[in-house]
Design an enzyme around this catalytic site. Structure first.
Site, PDB file in Angstrom:
ATOM      1  N   GLY A 126       4.548   1.155  -1.428  1.00  0.00           N
ATOM      2  CA  GLY A 126       5.346   0.247  -0.320  1.00  0.00           C
ATOM      3  C   GLY A 126       4.994   0.982   0.929  1.00  0.00           C
ATOM      4  CG  HIS A 169       3.976  -5.806  -8.440  1.00  0.00           C
ATOM      5  ND1 HIS A 169       4.278  -4.790  -7.325  1.00  0.00           N
ATOM      6  CD2 HIS A 169       3.033  -5.228  -9.534  1.00  0.00           C
ATOM      7  CE1 HIS A 169       3.433  -3.759  -7.673  1.00  0.00           C
ATOM      8  NE2 HIS A 169       2.958  -3.975  -8.820  1.00  0.00           N
ATOM      9  CG  HIS A 196       7.298  -4.080   0.520  1.00  0.00           C
ATOM     10  ND1 HIS A 196       7.199  -5.548   0.291  1.00  0.00           N
ATOM     11  CD2 HIS A 196       7.685  -4.067   1.882  1.00  0.00           C
ATOM     12  CE1 HIS A 196       7.430  -6.017   1.481  1.00  0.00           C
ATOM     13  NE2 HIS A 196       7.559  -5.227   2.498  1.00  0.00           N
ATOM     14  CD  GLU A 236       0.397  -1.540  -8.511  1.00  0.00           C
ATOM     15  OE1 GLU A 236       0.939  -2.050  -7.612  1.00  0.00           O
ATOM     16  OE2 GLU A 236       1.131  -0.454  -9.024  1.00  0.00           O
ATOM     17  NE  ARG A 254       0.826   7.125  -8.389  1.00  0.00           N
ATOM     18  CZ  ARG A 254       1.842   6.311  -8.599  1.00  0.00           C
ATOM     19  NH1 ARG A 254       2.511   6.602  -9.818  1.00  0.00           N
ATOM     20  NH2 ARG A 254       2.079   5.213  -7.716  1.00  0.00           N
TER      21      ARG A 254
END
Length: 635
Positions: A126, A169, A196, A236, A254
């Site tokens: 974010g 998301h 975010h 994502e 990661r």
């Protein structure tokens, strides 16, 4: 806590990350000194830093993570999107070019249309992300995104994206080995966010059909293979909550903070997989071996105040009683009771993970465990997350990234203080005398109106008056002893007397109050620290302050207010001064920027006037309510 758990510990440096966790040469020096073969970089700091991974390779130390090139390719968002387009992964419309001039970015923004997203090319978590609602606020949002990106990542390049209203998301956990094998471990929904940044995550995502789940997983595997990915990673996606169309957003190279919920629904240990793959082993399973089992939630317990715009709340943890862990409950934390939550890092203090046979069972378990997560000494978001979990729309899986804003009124409603809660607070204080005992040498005890010099009761009708305060509201509680362990209680000198009995028992790290108020059973957990009493119940928590008699108050002086001055809303470090002595300012002008726990807060003028005095300097550490500037209002 981590130092005490370690077999060996080495000091990296002082608290600021630029002088410790981000010092690559110091970390490599310690790695060589300790004789380690590999470095696991955790979630942040250097975990997605290609130069650090390369440094490890040069020093013949295994970096437990993906190849350097994969980190590089996915770390630069515009390049990542180009790779995804070539691989056939859906990508959202936007501008990812190299011309970063203000005029060109505005031109590209006009092509995309408003509202739109401005994102740091090297961003994540974010940071460096702003929404520009209209062309009029574009340059202000652009400058803010650039400034934050430069500070967080040492790079001010940005990209522009079409803004999807009410997006979800949704991210997919992927894992690859050095032999070209890549699998996905289903998806997580991380839509409920503030600033975010995620607050609560769940796996699998609600409302996703099996067909969509397979398409999502296949797209994520395709993305990972496009960069020859090795290890744990997350692809994502932004998903349209109505059509379920999805678009590649970014890839986190990661392990994610929320990886435990994936482990819970797949019965895997992703950290073990990371170590085995880094050691050259093949993936322990094939795609067809990975089965989805039940449902899991993770709540991020932050030291912050949701009622004050989620302002970080650093400070000392005076009491910490997390729920007990079992096969379906997991608590991950780096703090203990009496630890200090620092201004230097993220306000995340714990992760609460629960698993259930289905979403309804898991959600009910989360609400129960949140009520058992008791923290005193600083504000946390546990009660706020419980409100989210109890919300009808969340229960129905109607989630999107604007969930908190959309349901702001119901999530931030101010609950009235029930009379029974006030009675419980008073009863807990009376009963705590027997638990704590009385030390006449303690000055604080002598000022405490609950402590008596003798247990003598005249005809068993000893009376007391207890004065409590909560959120500026005062309560007068009159108490009569009617029988052993029995009381009559009246509030605010009016109304009927209530019949009250109860007992207070110490259980592990907390006191449990069991009481009957007019025959109705009540139960709560109690923490008493000096003149403060905290009640934790299944659906709420309350903080009362015991008021001293007026004749004990030695001073009626008031603390400085914000009248004629701008004060710091939180402990932090002065990042930037926008004004100097003698400057004139208008309503809305920025005055001072404060940074705490990775969050920047710009203090803006709520009036017009002239600066009389600047009471702080850049880099100074300030406390909450510290006067930063003094000014004269414009008449």
């Amino acid at each position: 806590m981590h130092v005490e758990l370690a077999d060996e510990a080495y000091r990296v440096g002082p608290a600021p990350s630029s002088q410790s966790y981000l010092k690559q040469d110091k970390i490599i020096e310690i790695a060589k000194k300790s004789g380690c073969h590999a470095i696991h970089p955790g979630y942040g700091f250097l975990s997605e830093n290609a130069s650090f991974a390369e440094f490890c390779n040069e020093q013949k130390i295994i970096f437990i993570g993906p190849p350097v090139q994969a980190i590089r390719d996915m770390g630069i968002k515009n390049k990542a999107k180009s790779i995804m387009v070539a691989a056939g992964v859906p990508v959202i419309e936007g501008y990812h070019g190299h011309d970063q001039s203000d005029s060109n970015l505005l031109k590209e923004a006009q092509k995309i249309g408003f509202p739109l997203m401005i994102k740091a090319v090297c961003g994540g978590g974010g940071k460096g992300m702003r929404i520009s609602q209209t062309e009029e606020d574009f340059f202000q949002s652009l400058e803010s995104a650039r400034t934050e990106s430069q500070k967080a990542f040492g790079d001010s390049l940005v990209l522009l994206e079409k803004y999807i209203a009410e997006p979800r998301h949704v991210e997919v956990q992927v894992f690859g080995d050095t032999y070209g094998n890549v699998v996905h471990l289903f998806e997580r929904d991380c839509s409920v966010q503030r600033r975010h940044q995620k607050i609560i995550e769940e796996a699998p995502a609600p409302g996703i059909s099996e067909e969509n789940r397979k398409i999502l997983g296949a797209a994520a595997v395709k993305a990972a293979k496009a960069v020859n990915y090795v290890g744990a990673g997350t692809v994502e996606f932004i998903m349209d909550r109505h059509s379920k169309d999805f678009y590649f957003m970014e890839m986190n190279t990661r392990l994610q903070v929320e990886h435990p919920i994936t482990e819970a629904i797949t019965s895997t240990d992703l950290v073990e997989w990371q170590i085995r793959v880094a050691a050259g082993e093949t993936l322990p399973v094939k795609q067809e071996d990975i089965n989805l089992r039940g449902h899991a939630f993770e709540a991020r317990i932050y030291a912050e105040n949701p009622q004050e715009g989620f302002l970080p709340c650093p400070g000392k943890i005076k009491h910490l009683a997390p729920p007990l862990c079992d096969e379906n409950t997991r608590v991950e934390t780096g703090v203990r009771q009496f630890d200090e939550v620092s201004v230097h890092y993220d306000p995340l203090i714990a992760k609460l993970v629960v698993w259930g046979k289905n979403r309804a069972e898991a959600l009910n378990m989360m609400k129960i465990k949140l009520s058992e997560f008791n923290v005193v000494g600083l504000e946390t978001n546990t009660e706020f997350i419980r409100r989210i979990c109890s919300h009808s729309k969340f229960s129905n899986g109607e989630v999107h990234t604007g969930f908190i804003e959309e349901n702001h009124e119901s999530l931030f409603v101010e609950n009235p203080i029930p009379e029974s809660v006030v009675v419980e607070a008073a009863l807990s204080l009376i009963l705590s005398e027997e638990t704590e005992g009385f030390d006449s040498s303690n000055a604080n005890d002598r000022l405490n109106p609950f402590h008596t010099e003798t247990a003598f009761r005249l005809n068993h009708t000893l009376n007391r008056r207890i004065c409590l305060e909560m959120k500026g509201k005062k309560f007068i509680v009159d108490v009569k002893y009617t029988e052993p362990e029995g009381y009559s209680v009246r509030l605010n000198e009016s109304g009927s007397w209530r019949s009250v009995t109860g007992d207070l028992k110490k259980m592990d790290n907390i006191l449990e109050l069991r009481s009957f108020i007019d025959g109705k059973f009540k139960k709560s957990r109690v923490v008493k620290i000096k003149s403060d009493v905290f009640l934790f119940m299944d659906d709420s928590q309350w903080h009362f302050n015991l008021l001293q008699p007026e004749f004990l108050n030695e001073s009626n002086s008031q603390t400085a207010t914000s009248r004629g001055a701008a004060v710091s809303p939180m402990p932090g470090i002065v990042e930037k001064l926008f004004i100097k002595k003698g400057d004139k300012f208008e309503i809305g002008d920025p005055l001072v920027s404060i940074v705490a726990m990775k969050m920047e807060h710009i203090i803006k003028a709520d009036t017009s006037g002239t600066i009389q005095e600047v009471c702080c300097e850049t880099g100074e550490k300030v406390d909450k309510n510290k006067v930063l500037v003094k000014f004269e209002d414009e008449v």
